[in-house]
Motif scaffolding. Structure first.
Motif, short mmCIF file in Angstrom:
data_model
loop_
_atom_site.label_atom_id
_atom_site.label_comp_id
_atom_site.label_asym_id
_atom_site.label_seq_id
_atom_site.Cartn_x
_atom_site.Cartn_y
_atom_site.Cartn_z
N ARG A 58 5.73 10.11 3.62
CA ARG A 58 5.25 10.19 2.24
C ARG A 58 4.90 8.79 1.72
O ARG A 58 5.63 7.83 1.95
CB ARG A 58 6.30 10.79 1.30
N LEU A 59 3.79 8.71 1.00
CA LEU A 59 3.41 7.48 0.32
C LEU A 59 4.19 7.42 -0.99
O LEU A 59 4.17 8.38 -1.77
CB LEU A 59 1.90 7.47 0.04
N ARG A 60 4.88 6.32 -1.23
CA ARG A 60 5.72 6.17 -2.43
C ARG A 60 5.15 5.22 -3.46
O ARG A 60 5.43 5.34 -4.65
CB ARG A 60 7.13 5.72 -2.05
N TYR A 61 4.38 4.23 -3.01
CA TYR A 61 3.82 3.24 -3.92
C TYR A 61 2.51 2.73 -3.35
O TYR A 61 2.38 2.56 -2.13
CB TYR A 61 4.79 2.06 -4.09
N LEU A 62 1.54 2.48 -4.25
CA LEU A 62 0.25 1.97 -3.82
C LEU A 62 -0.38 1.16 -4.93
O LEU A 62 -0.49 1.63 -6.06
CB LEU A 62 -0.67 3.12 -3.43
N ASP A 63 -0.77 -0.06 -4.61
CA ASP A 63 -1.69 -0.82 -5.45
C ASP A 63 -2.61 -1.60 -4.51
O ASP A 63 -2.61 -1.34 -3.31
CB ASP A 63 -0.96 -1.71 -6.48
N GLU A 64 -3.41 -2.51 -5.04
CA GLU A 64 -4.39 -3.19 -4.19
C GLU A 64 -3.78 -4.20 -3.22
O GLU A 64 -4.44 -4.65 -2.29
CB GLU A 64 -5.49 -3.85 -5.03
N LYS A 65 -2.52 -4.56 -3.42
CA LYS A 65 -1.89 -5.57 -2.55
C LYS A 65 -0.75 -5.03 -1.69
O LYS A 65 -0.41 -5.63 -0.68
CB LYS A 65 -1.35 -6.70 -3.41
N LYS A 66 -0.17 -3.91 -2.10
CA LYS A 66 1.06 -3.43 -1.44
C LYS A 66 1.08 -1.90 -1.39
O LYS A 66 0.65 -1.24 -2.33
CB LYS A 66 2.26 -3.95 -2.23
N ALA A 67 1.63 -1.39 -0.28
CA ALA A 67 1.86 0.05 -0.17
C ALA A 67 3.21 0.27 0.50
O ALA A 67 3.62 -0.50 1.37
CB ALA A 67 0.76 0.73 0.63
#
Length: 151
Positions: free
Chosen positions: A25-34
């Motif tokens: 599962r993907l828990r966090y996403l922004d343009e610099k970190k996932a």
């Protein structure tokens, strides 16, 4: 955050069902970190009662690839993406909940801009580190992503 994690998790269900069924599962996403997670269960274990290496690889790859997908969508251009190479290192038995973090999103925009400007494919290496609930590193994956303007 450019794109919601629930949208990516729905994408995983339909386009990467083996990852979804294994619990990635993907828990966090922004343009610099996932950040992705996967929990050791019967369905994703190896004969040694730890998490199968390929399941760790799916979680690690998603932590890199989700940012590539997100930034390609933001570019508004038709760009293909593909893993060309990968390297992995396993340092501890993976049991419990494993969290993979990639902080190499800053590399993607430059590659996308170069492929748009030149029409030539670009390559970037992105690293994802998996840690257990105690914060102990269990594995590290490096993926060489290629991006290329379509058409």
């Amino acid at each position: 955050m450019a794109t919601g994690t629930s949208k990516f998790n729905t994408f995983t269900f339909f386009k990467l069902p083996s990852a979804w069924w294994c619990g990635v599962r993907l828990r966090y996403l922004d343009e610099k970190k996932a950040v992705t997670t996967v929990t050791h269960r019967w369905v994703n274990q190896n004969p040694f009662k730890s998490m199968f290496w390929a399941v760790q690889g799916m979680a690690a790859e998603l932590s890199t690839g989700a940012m590539v997908i997100d930034q390609i969508r933001s570019s508004g251009k038709k760009i293909s993406m593909l893993v060309q190479n990968n390297k992995a290192h396993f340092s501890k038995k993976a049991t419990g909940k494993i969290t993979f973090t990639c902080e190499d999103g800053h590399l993607i925009a430059d590659a996308i801009q170069k492929t748009i400007a030149t029409g030539e494919g670009q390559k970037i290496w992105m690293k994802s580190v998996g840690v257990n609930d105690d914060g102990v590193e269990v594995s590290t994956f490096n993926f060489e992503w290629t991006v290329k303007l379509k058409g």
